[in-house]
Motif scaffolding. Structure first.
Motif, PDB file in Angstrom:
ATOM      1  N   TYR A  39      43.743  23.126  36.781  1.00  8.79           N
ATOM      2  CA  TYR A  39      44.734  24.225  37.360  1.00  8.79           C
ATOM      3  C   TYR A  39      43.987  25.241  37.718  1.00  8.79           C
ATOM      4  CZ  TYR A  39      43.454  25.719  32.596  1.00  8.79           C
ATOM      5  OH  TYR A  39      42.700  26.036  31.383  1.00  8.79           O
ATOM      6  N   CYS A  40      42.448  25.412  37.711  1.00  6.41           N
ATOM      7  CA  CYS A  40      41.771  26.452  37.961  1.00  6.41           C
ATOM      8  C   CYS A  40      40.589  26.185  38.912  1.00  6.41           C
ATOM      9  CB  CYS A  40      40.984  26.968  36.504  1.00  6.41           C
ATOM     10  SG  CYS A  40      40.169  28.558  36.971  1.00  6.41           S
ATOM     11  N   THR A  78      35.732  38.476  31.410  1.00  2.25           N
ATOM     12  CA  THR A  78      36.094  37.347  31.488  1.00  2.25           C
ATOM     13  C   THR A  78      35.396  36.739  32.677  1.00  2.25           C
ATOM     14  OG1 THR A  78      38.232  36.011  32.438  1.00  2.25           O
ATOM     15  CG2 THR A  78      38.107  38.179  33.267  1.00  2.25           C
ATOM     16  N   GLY A  79      35.824  35.562  33.274  1.00  2.43           N
ATOM     17  CA  GLY A  79      34.914  34.773  34.402  1.00  2.43           C
ATOM     18  C   GLY A  79      35.883  34.048  35.470  1.00  2.43           C
ATOM     19  N   GLY A  80      35.226  33.041  35.726  1.00  2.00           N
ATOM     20  CA  GLY A  80      34.368  32.190  35.105  1.00  2.00           C
ATOM     21  C   GLY A  80      34.262  32.027  33.756  1.00  2.00           C
ATOM     22  N   GLU A  81      33.142  31.561  33.537  1.00  2.00           N
ATOM     23  CA  GLU A  81      33.008  31.247  31.817  1.00  2.00           C
ATOM     24  C   GLU A  81      31.910  32.638  31.458  1.00  2.00           C
ATOM     25  OE1 GLU A  81      34.360  30.670  29.186  1.00  2.00           O
ATOM     26  OE2 GLU A  81      32.562  31.271  27.927  1.00  2.00           O
ATOM     27  N   THR A 108      37.884  36.455  26.969  1.00  2.00           N
ATOM     28  CA  THR A 108      38.325  35.441  27.113  1.00  2.00           C
ATOM     29  C   THR A 108      37.602  34.476  27.373  1.00  2.00           C
ATOM     30  OG1 THR A 108      40.306  36.726  28.321  1.00  2.00           O
ATOM     31  CG2 THR A 108      40.132  34.277  28.454  1.00  2.00           C
ATOM     32  N   THR A 109      37.330  33.427  26.667  1.00  2.00           N
ATOM     33  CA  THR A 109      36.436  32.345  26.872  1.00  2.00           C
ATOM     34  C   THR A 109      37.148  30.854  26.715  1.00  2.00           C
ATOM     35  OG1 THR A 109      34.351  31.433  25.801  1.00  2.00           O
ATOM     36  CG2 THR A 109      35.921  32.562  24.420  1.00  2.00           C
ATOM     37  N   ASN A 110      36.246  29.912  27.122  1.00  2.00           N
ATOM     38  CA  ASN A 110      36.558  28.567  27.054  1.00  2.00           C
ATOM     39  C   ASN A 110      36.143  27.961  25.598  1.00  2.00           C
ATOM     40  OD1 ASN A 110      34.025  27.421  27.637  1.00  2.00           O
ATOM     41  ND2 ASN A 110      34.347  27.052  29.510  1.00  2.00           N
ATOM     42  N   SER A 132      40.646  29.568  25.397  1.00  2.00           N
ATOM     43  CA  SER A 132      41.579  28.541  26.083  1.00  2.00           C
ATOM     44  C   SER A 132      41.476  27.227  25.494  1.00  2.00           C
ATOM     45  CB  SER A 132      41.084  28.540  27.365  1.00  2.00           C
ATOM     46  OG  SER A 132      41.390  29.645  28.174  1.00  2.00           O
ATOM     47  N   ASN A 171      44.936  30.546  24.580  1.00  2.00           N
ATOM     48  CA  ASN A 171      45.650  30.268  25.696  1.00  2.00           C
ATOM     49  C   ASN A 171      45.730  28.960  26.257  1.00  2.00           C
ATOM     50  OD1 ASN A 171      46.049  33.124  26.316  1.00  2.00           O
ATOM     51  ND2 ASN A 171      44.433  33.234  27.913  1.00  2.00           N
ATOM     52  N   VAL A 173      47.577  26.736  29.528  1.00  2.00           N
ATOM     53  CA  VAL A 173      48.321  26.832  30.742  1.00  2.00           C
ATOM     54  C   VAL A 173      49.292  25.523  30.716  1.00  2.00           C
ATOM     55  CG1 VAL A 173      48.487  26.906  33.210  1.00  2.00           C
ATOM     56  CG2 VAL A 173      46.663  27.920  32.168  1.00  2.00           C
ATOM     57  N   GLU A 201      52.645  30.095  32.325  1.00  2.00           N
ATOM     58  CA  GLU A 201      52.970  29.566  33.323  1.00  2.00           C
ATOM     59  C   GLU A 201      51.966  29.303  34.212  1.00  2.00           C
ATOM     60  OE1 GLU A 201      58.061  30.854  33.642  1.00  2.00           O
ATOM     61  OE2 GLU A 201      56.497  31.436  35.125  1.00  2.00           O
ATOM     62  N   PHE A 202      51.977  28.106  35.092  1.00  2.00           N
ATOM     63  CA  PHE A 202      50.871  27.613  36.002  1.00  2.00           C
ATOM     64  C   PHE A 202      51.035  28.731  37.327  1.00  2.00           C
ATOM     65  CE2 PHE A 202      49.461  23.995  38.918  1.00  2.00           C
ATOM     66  CZ  PHE A 202      48.260  24.362  38.996  1.00  2.00           C
ATOM     67  N   MET A 203      50.230  29.105  37.591  1.00  2.00           N
ATOM     68  CA  MET A 203      50.103  30.082  38.743  1.00  2.00           C
ATOM     69  C   MET A 203      49.549  29.431  39.968  1.00  2.00           C
ATOM     70  SD  MET A 203      49.581  33.989  37.590  1.00  2.00           S
ATOM     71  CE  MET A 203      48.500  33.505  36.021  1.00  2.00           C
ATOM     72  N   MET A 336      41.432  31.751  41.061  1.00  2.00           N
ATOM     73  CA  MET A 336      41.344  32.296  39.571  1.00  2.00           C
ATOM     74  C   MET A 336      39.921  32.540  39.116  1.00  2.00           C
ATOM     75  SD  MET A 336      43.072  33.677  37.520  1.00  2.00           S
ATOM     76  CE  MET A 336      44.524  33.421  36.272  1.00  2.00           C
TER      77      MET A 336
END
Ligand code: SAM
Length: 341
Positions: A39-40, A78-81, A108-110, A132, A171, A173, A201-203, A336
């Motif tokens: 989704y990204c 944030t990023g990217g990662e 914000t990180t994975n 995420s 998070n 998505v 929601e998916f943007m 994104m």
């Protein structure tokens, strides 16, 4: 723009042309990512910004200081990662020197390499972390992110709790047919772990351009699915300048549910956000089709007053709203992972 406080001190405020005050700065510190979430950033090796265009930590800290002087209270990296940026702890240290005017420093990180740095990041002044996690199943996590690493965000969540980041936000998505069957499981996870689970929601910001309206699971449907199993109680009757409707569990269980519905319940009227990309472009909206080159202004040796003026002029150009739901919708100029979610 300047306003006078009760104590007579003149303080600068960043406002747009629609009466919104900008308090929240999202800084993307890299456009690289080690995940390939469908989704990204789904496809292979995307073109990355040239190294010399990426802002140094000193440049980011200088810019952040000006923004905080203009009334920014929250900064999210944030990023990217963002954890791929070497020595991120040093940046967190630099930014945390902007407290107490800066009230909240978040990441914000994975979660891929958060756990091993959680203690250092906390000591450096990071206040909050959002991790995420788009599936609780190993194979589905691989299908969604392209990596066999579900243990990493799970370890990151435990580490964040253990090191006192509060609240820990998670998070996901939610995409029709991909992970909407996990909505109740995610909510159970929120209760078991005592985390704030945020359903997004998916943007239409994916670099694969696969977004379609049918793939969007409306926030209301997500809320109803959770409420049917774990009754929910709305925590506050407004979202304020936040993006999420926040719910607690009616039975008093720990954890929180956040529903972020930018597609079906637009919240642009309350938006207090502005973004800085890794290569130093200001974006006034996720869906902006133009950017404002703060990097060149900074590197041309602009004075502080000139930087302030540039930022204030840019803020005035903040769009009134996004146009996802309009026939004439034009996709954002970048996707994104380059903007910074
Ligand atoms: N790499 C970090 C991560 O995975 O959280 C930070 C960057 S990521 C772009 C930030 C957030 O944007 C993530 O929570 C992600 O789920 C969200 N995101 C990315 N693409 C999205 C899309 N097309 N629609 C909605 N949210 C999206």
């Amino acid at each position: 723009m300047a306003s006078t406080c009760d104590n007579g001190i003149v303080s600068k405020v960043l406002s747009d042309s629609y009466g919104r005050t900008i308090r929240d700065l999202r800084i993307s510190i890299t456009d690289r990512c080690n995940f390939r979430c469908f989704y990204c950033l789904p496809n292979g090796e995307p073109p990355m910004a040239r190294k010399e265009t990426i802002l140094s930590f000193e440049e980011i800290a200088n810019i952040a200081e000006v923004f905080v002087d203009l009334g920014i209270e929250k900064i999210r990296l944030t990023g990217g990662e963002p954890m791929l940026r070497r020595d991120i702890v040093t940046l967190v240290e630099k930014l945390s020197r902007l407290k107490p005017n800066l009230k909240d420093l978040a990441l914000t990180t994975n979660g891929h390499s958060f756990a091993e740095h959680a203690a250092e990041l906390k000591a450096a002044g990071l206040d909050r972390v959002t991790i995420s996690l788009d599936s609780l199943g190993r194979q589905k996590f691989i299908d969604i992110t392209g990596v066999d690493a579900i243990h990493k965000p799970l370890e990151a969540i435990d580490a964040a709790k253990a090191h006192g980041f509060e609240p820990v936000k998670v998070n996901a998505v939610i995409v029709r047919g991909r992970n909407d069957d996990e909505i109740v499981d995610f909510s159970r996870f929120a209760r078991d772990k005592g985390v704030s689970f945020r359903f997004i929601e998916f943007m239409p910001l994916d670099s694969g351009h696969e977004w379609s309206r049918e793939m969007v699971v409306p926030g209301r449907e997500i809320r109803d699915a959770i409420d049917a199993v774990f009754p929910l109680k709305l925590k506050e009757t407004t979202r304020g300048t936040g993006t999420a409707w926040k719910y607690e569990f009616a039975d008093g269980a720990p954890g929180e549910i956040g529903i972020i519905a930018p597609v079906t319940e637009m919240f642009c009227g309350q938006c207090s956000r502005i973004r800085l990309t890794a290569d130093g472009q200001i974006r006034t909206c996720l869906f902006s089709t133009t950017e404002h080159n703060l990097r060149d202004v900074l590197r041309s040796g602009a004075t502080r007053a000139e930087l302030i003026d540039f930022i204030q002029q840019v803020a005035l150009k903040k769009e009134p709203r996004h146009h996802i739901n309009d026939a004439e919708f034009v996709p954002a100029s970048r996707t994104m992972s380059f903007i910074g979610g």
